[in-house]
Design an enzyme around this catalytic site. Sequence first.
Site, PDB file in Angstrom:
ATOM      1  N   GLU A 256      -5.765  -9.523  -4.568  1.00  0.00           N
ATOM      2  CA  GLU A 256      -4.941  -9.816  -3.387  1.00  0.00           C
ATOM      3  C   GLU A 256      -4.594  -8.467  -2.782  1.00  0.00           C
ATOM      4  OE1 GLU A 256      -4.222 -12.799  -2.381  1.00  0.00           O
ATOM      5  OE2 GLU A 256      -4.753 -13.990  -4.128  1.00  0.00           O
ATOM      6  N   CYS A 295       3.034  -8.882   2.108  1.00  0.00           N
ATOM      7  CA  CYS A 295       1.600  -9.003   2.366  1.00  0.00           C
ATOM      8  C   CYS A 295       1.334  -9.987   3.492  1.00  0.00           C
ATOM      9  CB  CYS A 295       0.890  -9.437   1.100  1.00  0.00           C
ATOM     10  SG  CYS A 295       1.638 -10.877   0.351  1.00  0.00           S
TER      11      CYS A 295
HETATM   12  P1  NAP Z   1      -1.353   0.124  -5.173  1.00  0.00           P
HETATM   13  O1  NAP Z   1      -1.065   1.557  -5.071  1.00  0.00           O
HETATM   14  O2  NAP Z   1      -2.748  -0.330  -5.129  1.00  0.00           O
HETATM   15  O3  NAP Z   1      -0.645  -0.348  -6.521  1.00  0.00           O
HETATM   16  C1  NAP Z   1      -0.656  -1.685  -6.921  1.00  0.00           C
HETATM   17  C2  NAP Z   1      -0.602  -1.769  -8.433  1.00  0.00           C
HETATM   18  O4  NAP Z   1      -1.773  -1.191  -8.982  1.00  0.00           O
HETATM   19  C3  NAP Z   1       0.565  -1.012  -9.060  1.00  0.00           C
HETATM   20  O5  NAP Z   1       1.024  -1.745 -10.167  1.00  0.00           O
HETATM   21  C4  NAP Z   1      -0.070   0.295  -9.500  1.00  0.00           C
HETATM   22  O6  NAP Z   1       0.598   0.911 -10.575  1.00  0.00           O
HETATM   23  C5  NAP Z   1      -1.423  -0.206  -9.955  1.00  0.00           C
HETATM   24  N1  NAP Z   1      -2.463   0.797  -9.963  1.00  0.00           N
HETATM   25  C6  NAP Z   1      -2.640   1.817  -9.087  1.00  0.00           C
HETATM   26  N2  NAP Z   1      -3.755   2.494  -9.415  1.00  0.00           N
HETATM   27  C7  NAP Z   1      -4.282   1.900 -10.518  1.00  0.00           C
HETATM   28  C8  NAP Z   1      -5.430   2.145 -11.324  1.00  0.00           C
HETATM   29  N3  NAP Z   1      -6.252   3.142 -11.069  1.00  0.00           N
HETATM   30  N4  NAP Z   1      -5.646   1.333 -12.376  1.00  0.00           N
HETATM   31  C9  NAP Z   1      -4.814   0.319 -12.653  1.00  0.00           C
HETATM   32  N5  NAP Z   1      -3.715   0.033 -11.922  1.00  0.00           N
HETATM   33  C10 NAP Z   1      -3.461   0.812 -10.858  1.00  0.00           C
HETATM   34  O7  NAP Z   1      -0.628  -0.702  -4.039  1.00  0.00           O
HETATM   35  P2  NAP Z   1       0.876  -0.581  -3.548  1.00  0.00           P
HETATM   36  O8  NAP Z   1       0.943   0.559  -2.621  1.00  0.00           O
HETATM   37  O9  NAP Z   1       1.823  -0.665  -4.695  1.00  0.00           O
HETATM   38  O10 NAP Z   1       1.032  -1.956  -2.769  1.00  0.00           O
HETATM   39  C11 NAP Z   1       0.980  -2.071  -1.393  1.00  0.00           C
HETATM   40  C12 NAP Z   1      -0.252  -2.835  -0.989  1.00  0.00           C
HETATM   41  O11 NAP Z   1      -0.294  -4.077  -1.660  1.00  0.00           O
HETATM   42  C13 NAP Z   1      -0.258  -3.162   0.474  1.00  0.00           C
HETATM   43  O12 NAP Z   1      -1.455  -2.734   1.015  1.00  0.00           O
HETATM   44  C14 NAP Z   1      -0.192  -4.668   0.526  1.00  0.00           C
HETATM   45  O13 NAP Z   1      -0.910  -5.266   1.550  1.00  0.00           O
HETATM   46  C15 NAP Z   1      -0.723  -5.085  -0.769  1.00  0.00           C
HETATM   47  N6  NAP Z   1      -0.144  -6.350  -1.156  1.00  0.00           N
HETATM   48  C16 NAP Z   1      -0.927  -7.472  -1.092  1.00  0.00           C
HETATM   49  C17 NAP Z   1      -0.413  -8.686  -1.457  1.00  0.00           C
HETATM   50  C18 NAP Z   1      -1.249  -9.933  -1.439  1.00  0.00           C
HETATM   51  O14 NAP Z   1      -0.828 -10.930  -1.999  1.00  0.00           O
HETATM   52  N7  NAP Z   1      -2.398  -9.914  -0.825  1.00  0.00           N
HETATM   53  C19 NAP Z   1       0.898  -8.781  -1.895  1.00  0.00           C
HETATM   54  C20 NAP Z   1       1.668  -7.638  -1.928  1.00  0.00           C
HETATM   55  C21 NAP Z   1       1.128  -6.415  -1.559  1.00  0.00           C
HETATM   56  P3  NAP Z   1       1.619   2.122 -10.349  1.00  0.00           P
HETATM   57  O15 NAP Z   1       2.683   1.628  -9.457  1.00  0.00           O
HETATM   58  O16 NAP Z   1       2.094   2.417 -11.713  1.00  0.00           O
HETATM   59  O17 NAP Z   1       0.812   3.211  -9.721  1.00  0.00           O
END
Ligand code: NAP
Length: 521
Positions: A256, A295
């Site tokens: 997602e 999101c």
């Molecule tokens: P992110 O940087 O991709 O992080 C999301 C999750 O992934 C966090 O728990 C993060 O952990 C973990 N993570 C990051 N790098 C990783 C890796 N290499 N291996 C394993 N896990 C890893 O995203 P974000 O900035 O937190 O979230 C914002 C984005 O989420 C927005 O673009 C939004 O659109 C999207 N979003 C989508 C939905 C949906 O349902 N489609 C819902 C909510 C948000 P750490 O925090 O420990 O780095």
Amino acid sequence: MVELQSHLAGKWSPGSGKTTTLRNPATGADVATLHAEGHDLAAAYRFAREVGGPKLRAMTFRERGAVLKAMSGALHGERDRLIEASMENAGTTRSDAKFDIDGAIGTLAYYAGVAESLGDRTFLVDGEGIQLTRSPRFFGFHIAVPLEGVAVHINAFNFPAWGLAEKASVALLAGMPVISKPATATALLTFRCMELFVQKGVLPEGALQLLCGSATPLLELLRRDDVLAFTGSGATGTLLRGLRTVVDHAVRINVEADSLNAAVLGPEVGEGSDVFRAFARDVAKEMTQKTGQKCTAVRRLFVPSGVADAMVAALGEELAQIKVGDPTNDTVRMGPLATEDQLRDVRAGIQRLVADGAKIVWGSPEHVDLVAGDAAKGAFIGPVLLRHDAPAKAEAVHAHEVFGPVATLLPYEKLEDVPGLVARGDGSLLAVVHAEDAKTVAALVRGLAPHHGRVWVATEKVLDQATAPGMVLPSCVHGGPGRAGGGEELGGTRGLAFYMQRTAIQGDRAMLERVLDVRGE
Ligand code: NAP
């Protein structure tokens, strides 16, 4: 200050190594620390597989539902404390905190209800039996049984309670044990939820484990009967899809990710009509709820060119009512972004839209008048509305998600152009339609559905009855094609399929009806 621990292999695990500090984004104050490393993830993985999985699979759906009901009750009983944790660590208003926490409580309760309807079975029978030859004896059935591995859940920072609950409720009901990892920046609330589950003793041993820290060593353990469900940025989603373990073992993965959700106003909607005003109200709410860090927040507003000026004015009136500041002040309607990094990203995103020809028509990325709090200490930004008068030529608005209280108005000339323009977002979670005419609704539903996981339609008769467009309901699917990750979650029993193996069973009809416990005609 609280030290966040993981709960792994049946006990709290503090981790070790470098300390990460979580902050209150409204004040900059330190609120918690965690150690991202030093957890025995191999033991946690074995514990889920060898203890949690067998326990859950031996339970009936009704019994698993009782677990979900108890989890929901545990959160409900301490709702006020959870709201405080959300406000402190994510800078949410009370109302935004409730949106997340009540969403968690409600989703767990909803799936407890689904469990009741599935009854005393341990697996699902999917559809009717099928006669396979001329003989009425030889029949085929489809069943769905829980996978025997581990469900690894990785969540985004914006819904620390709901993110945990919406994924865990479906996996646990299906019969799979979960290891859930919240985003580090806002993990305090998820930690508090887990504390409650543990204190109240509502979880079967090994059913749910919490990892506050890096998931990398865990992902290296994944095998073919494990699943990975991820919510977050498209970039991380792509990285996870390409992991060696995921590719080599064909691990099921649900992503997602980013989404450029659209709101469309029908061409027949008169300026100043109820539907017109509802569009402005709904859009302003979607832009600013959770400071636009949702999101499902709308990012692109497709409005007939003849009423574009009037809509800018109407949106300006709505946005002017949003008081921004430290959410501990009760008059505040919009708190800060979750982190300073987010603030930097949002400002950079607005610049990118402007560089591509959009004009800011309401608000400012740099200046915000706060009703409470110190702009120098918090990650504050006010709502920003942009306008791009050439939506077909624009690039950035269709390609870059600004994850904050920001949207761009895109005037259109002809309704038939709208689906194509919206589709330039490359697949989204949600399209919001405000219309009066069935022909408009028919054209948009057919035109938008292939590019979205959900289309929400407001017409006169449901204006005061509809749920908020951005609200994800557990009874309907959540997810979207393309940029949105290509995933699908929730949707009542539909969500269980990700955690189960569908198997065709062929044989003697009478024998199979007995074995599968399905009643013959
Ligand atoms: P992110 O940087 O991709 O992080 C999301 C999750 O992934 C966090 O728990 C993060 O952990 C973990 N993570 C990051 N790098 C990783 C890796 N290499 N291996 C394993 N896990 C890893 O995203 P974000 O900035 O937190 O979230 C914002 C984005 O989420 C927005 O673009 C939004 O659109 C999207 N979003 C989508 C939905 C949906 O349902 N489609 C819902 C909510 C948000 P750490 O925090 O420990 O780095």
